[in-house]
Design a protein around this motif. Structure first.
Motif, PDB file in Angstrom:
ATOM      1  N   LEU A  21       0.836  -1.204   0.000  1.00 53.41           N
ATOM      2  CA  LEU A  21       0.000   0.000   0.000  1.00 53.41           C
ATOM      3  C   LEU A  21       0.870   1.253   0.000  1.00 53.41           C
ATOM      4  O   LEU A  21       1.995   1.255   0.505  1.00 53.41           O
ATOM      5  CB  LEU A  21      -0.897   0.038   1.237  1.00 53.41           C
ATOM      6  CG  LEU A  21      -1.984  -1.016   1.370  1.00 53.41           C
ATOM      7  CD1 LEU A  21      -2.741  -0.831   2.686  1.00 53.41           C
ATOM      8  CD2 LEU A  21      -2.947  -0.954   0.198  1.00 53.41           C
ATOM      9  N   ALA A  22       0.327   2.344  -0.518  1.00 56.63           N
ATOM     10  CA  ALA A  22       0.991   3.642  -0.409  1.00 56.63           C
ATOM     11  C   ALA A  22       1.070   4.009   1.069  1.00 56.63           C
ATOM     12  O   ALA A  22       0.184   3.659   1.853  1.00 56.63           O
ATOM     13  CB  ALA A  22       0.224   4.705  -1.188  1.00 56.63           C
ATOM     14  N   ARG A  23       2.133   4.700   1.451  1.00 54.46           N
ATOM     15  CA  ARG A  23       2.360   5.033   2.856  1.00 54.46           C
ATOM     16  C   ARG A  23       1.135   5.677   3.509  1.00 54.46           C
ATOM     17  O   ARG A  23       0.676   5.230   4.559  1.00 54.46           O
ATOM     18  CB  ARG A  23       3.568   5.958   3.002  1.00 54.46           C
ATOM     19  CG  ARG A  23       3.859   6.330   4.475  1.00 54.46           C
ATOM     20  CD  ARG A  23       4.801   7.515   4.596  1.00 54.46           C
ATOM     21  NE  ARG A  23       4.334   8.697   3.897  1.00 54.46           N
ATOM     22  CZ  ARG A  23       3.426   9.561   4.369  1.00 54.46           C
ATOM     23  NH1 ARG A  23       2.856   9.361   5.533  1.00 54.46           N
ATOM     24  NH2 ARG A  23       3.075  10.610   3.664  1.00 54.46           N
ATOM     25  N   GLN A  24       0.598   6.713   2.903  1.00 55.01           N
ATOM     26  CA  GLN A  24      -0.538   7.419   3.518  1.00 55.01           C
ATOM     27  C   GLN A  24      -1.762   6.523   3.612  1.00 55.01           C
ATOM     28  O   GLN A  24      -2.472   6.546   4.617  1.00 55.01           O
ATOM     29  CB  GLN A  24      -0.865   8.699   2.749  1.00 55.01           C
ATOM     30  CG  GLN A  24      -1.862   9.585   3.466  1.00 55.01           C
ATOM     31  CD  GLN A  24      -1.340  10.087   4.807  1.00 55.01           C
ATOM     32  OE1 GLN A  24      -0.276  10.692   4.867  1.00 55.01           O
ATOM     33  NE2 GLN A  24      -2.068   9.843   5.874  1.00 55.01           N
ATOM     34  N   LEU A  41       8.880   4.214   8.652  1.00 58.91           N
ATOM     35  CA  LEU A  41      10.322   4.348   8.771  1.00 58.91           C
ATOM     36  C   LEU A  41      10.993   4.089   7.428  1.00 58.91           C
ATOM     37  O   LEU A  41      10.554   3.230   6.668  1.00 58.91           O
ATOM     38  CB  LEU A  41      10.843   3.329   9.790  1.00 58.91           C
ATOM     39  CG  LEU A  41      10.165   3.361  11.158  1.00 58.91           C
ATOM     40  CD1 LEU A  41      10.422   2.070  11.909  1.00 58.91           C
ATOM     41  CD2 LEU A  41      10.661   4.550  11.943  1.00 58.91           C
ATOM     42  N   ALA A  42      12.066   4.798   7.183  1.00 60.17           N
ATOM     43  CA  ALA A  42      12.871   4.535   5.993  1.00 60.17           C
ATOM     44  C   ALA A  42      13.687   3.269   6.226  1.00 60.17           C
ATOM     45  O   ALA A  42      13.988   2.923   7.378  1.00 60.17           O
ATOM     46  CB  ALA A  42      13.801   5.717   5.733  1.00 60.17           C
ATOM     47  N   PRO A  43      14.048   2.561   5.177  1.00 61.57           N
ATOM     48  CA  PRO A  43      14.894   1.376   5.343  1.00 61.57           C
ATOM     49  C   PRO A  43      16.190   1.731   6.081  1.00 61.57           C
ATOM     50  O   PRO A  43      16.801   2.761   5.821  1.00 61.57           O
ATOM     51  CB  PRO A  43      15.205   0.941   3.906  1.00 61.57           C
ATOM     52  CG  PRO A  43      14.074   1.485   3.097  1.00 61.57           C
ATOM     53  CD  PRO A  43      13.712   2.785   3.763  1.00 61.57           C
ATOM     54  N   GLY A  44      16.554   0.892   7.035  1.00 65.27           N
ATOM     55  CA  GLY A  44      17.792   1.102   7.781  1.00 65.27           C
ATOM     56  C   GLY A  44      17.703   2.080   8.930  1.00 65.27           C
ATOM     57  O   GLY A  44      18.713   2.353   9.578  1.00 65.27           O
ATOM     58  N   THR A  45      16.508   2.621   9.198  1.00 63.48           N
ATOM     59  CA  THR A  45      16.351   3.540  10.313  1.00 63.48           C
ATOM     60  C   THR A  45      16.684   2.824  11.618  1.00 63.48           C
ATOM     61  O   THR A  45      16.227   1.710  11.855  1.00 63.48           O
ATOM     62  CB  THR A  45      14.913   4.081  10.377  1.00 63.48           C
ATOM     63  OG1 THR A  45      14.610   4.758   9.169  1.00 63.48           O
ATOM     64  CG2 THR A  45      14.712   5.017  11.554  1.00 63.48           C
ATOM     65  N   VAL A  46      17.465   3.475  12.470  1.00 66.60           N
ATOM     66  CA  VAL A  46      17.820   2.900  13.761  1.00 66.60           C
ATOM     67  C   VAL A  46      16.673   3.169  14.728  1.00 66.60           C
ATOM     68  O   VAL A  46      16.248   4.314  14.905  1.00 66.60           O
ATOM     69  CB  VAL A  46      19.128   3.520  14.297  1.00 66.60           C
ATOM     70  CG1 VAL A  46      19.451   2.979  15.670  1.00 66.60           C
ATOM     71  CG2 VAL A  46      20.272   3.251  13.326  1.00 66.60           C
ATOM     72  N   ASP A  62      10.233   3.962  -1.548  1.00 67.05           N
ATOM     73  CA  ASP A  62       9.611   4.582  -2.730  1.00 67.05           C
ATOM     74  C   ASP A  62       8.126   4.860  -2.524  1.00 67.05           C
ATOM     75  O   ASP A  62       7.314   4.672  -3.428  1.00 67.05           O
ATOM     76  CB  ASP A  62       9.817   3.707  -3.972  1.00 67.05           C
ATOM     77  CG  ASP A  62      11.286   3.498  -4.295  1.00 67.05           C
ATOM     78  OD1 ASP A  62      12.068   4.460  -4.129  1.00 67.05           O
ATOM     79  OD2 ASP A  62      11.654   2.377  -4.703  1.00 67.05           O
ATOM     80  N   GLY A  63       7.759   5.273  -1.304  1.00 65.17           N
ATOM     81  CA  GLY A  63       6.386   5.665  -1.010  1.00 65.17           C
ATOM     82  C   GLY A  63       5.428   4.524  -0.731  1.00 65.17           C
ATOM     83  O   GLY A  63       4.245   4.749  -0.510  1.00 65.17           O
TER      84      GLY A  63
END
Length: 71
Positions: A21-24, A41-46, A62-63
């Motif tokens: 699904l789209a993030r929103q 969260l973005a990939p790799g976020t701590v 990519d959203g």
């Protein structure tokens, strides 16, 4: 082995439906379904690894939701 009890403050929800699904759209759906905390969260976020009942986490690329997990 005994079944894992359903944690308090967690809605009955199939979290696999959020992947793709789209993030929103995913955030809106999760809040509508009763999740008290939703974070993208973005990939790799701590992040810390403590479990918080009622929280739904999204890894967004990519959203779109690439991965989803509780806590």
């Amino acid at each position: 082995m005994a079944p894992v009890p359903h944690p308090l403050n967690e809605p009955e929800d199939d979290i696999e439906v959020y992947v793709g699904l789209a993030r929103q759209d995913a955030e809106d759906r999760a809040r509508t379904r009763g999740w008290s905390t939703v974070r993208s969260l973005a990939p790799g976020t701590v992040i810390t690894m403590e479990y918080l009942g009622g929280r739904l986490n999204f890894e967004v690329r990519d959203g779109r939701v690439h991965r989803c997990w509780k806590g």
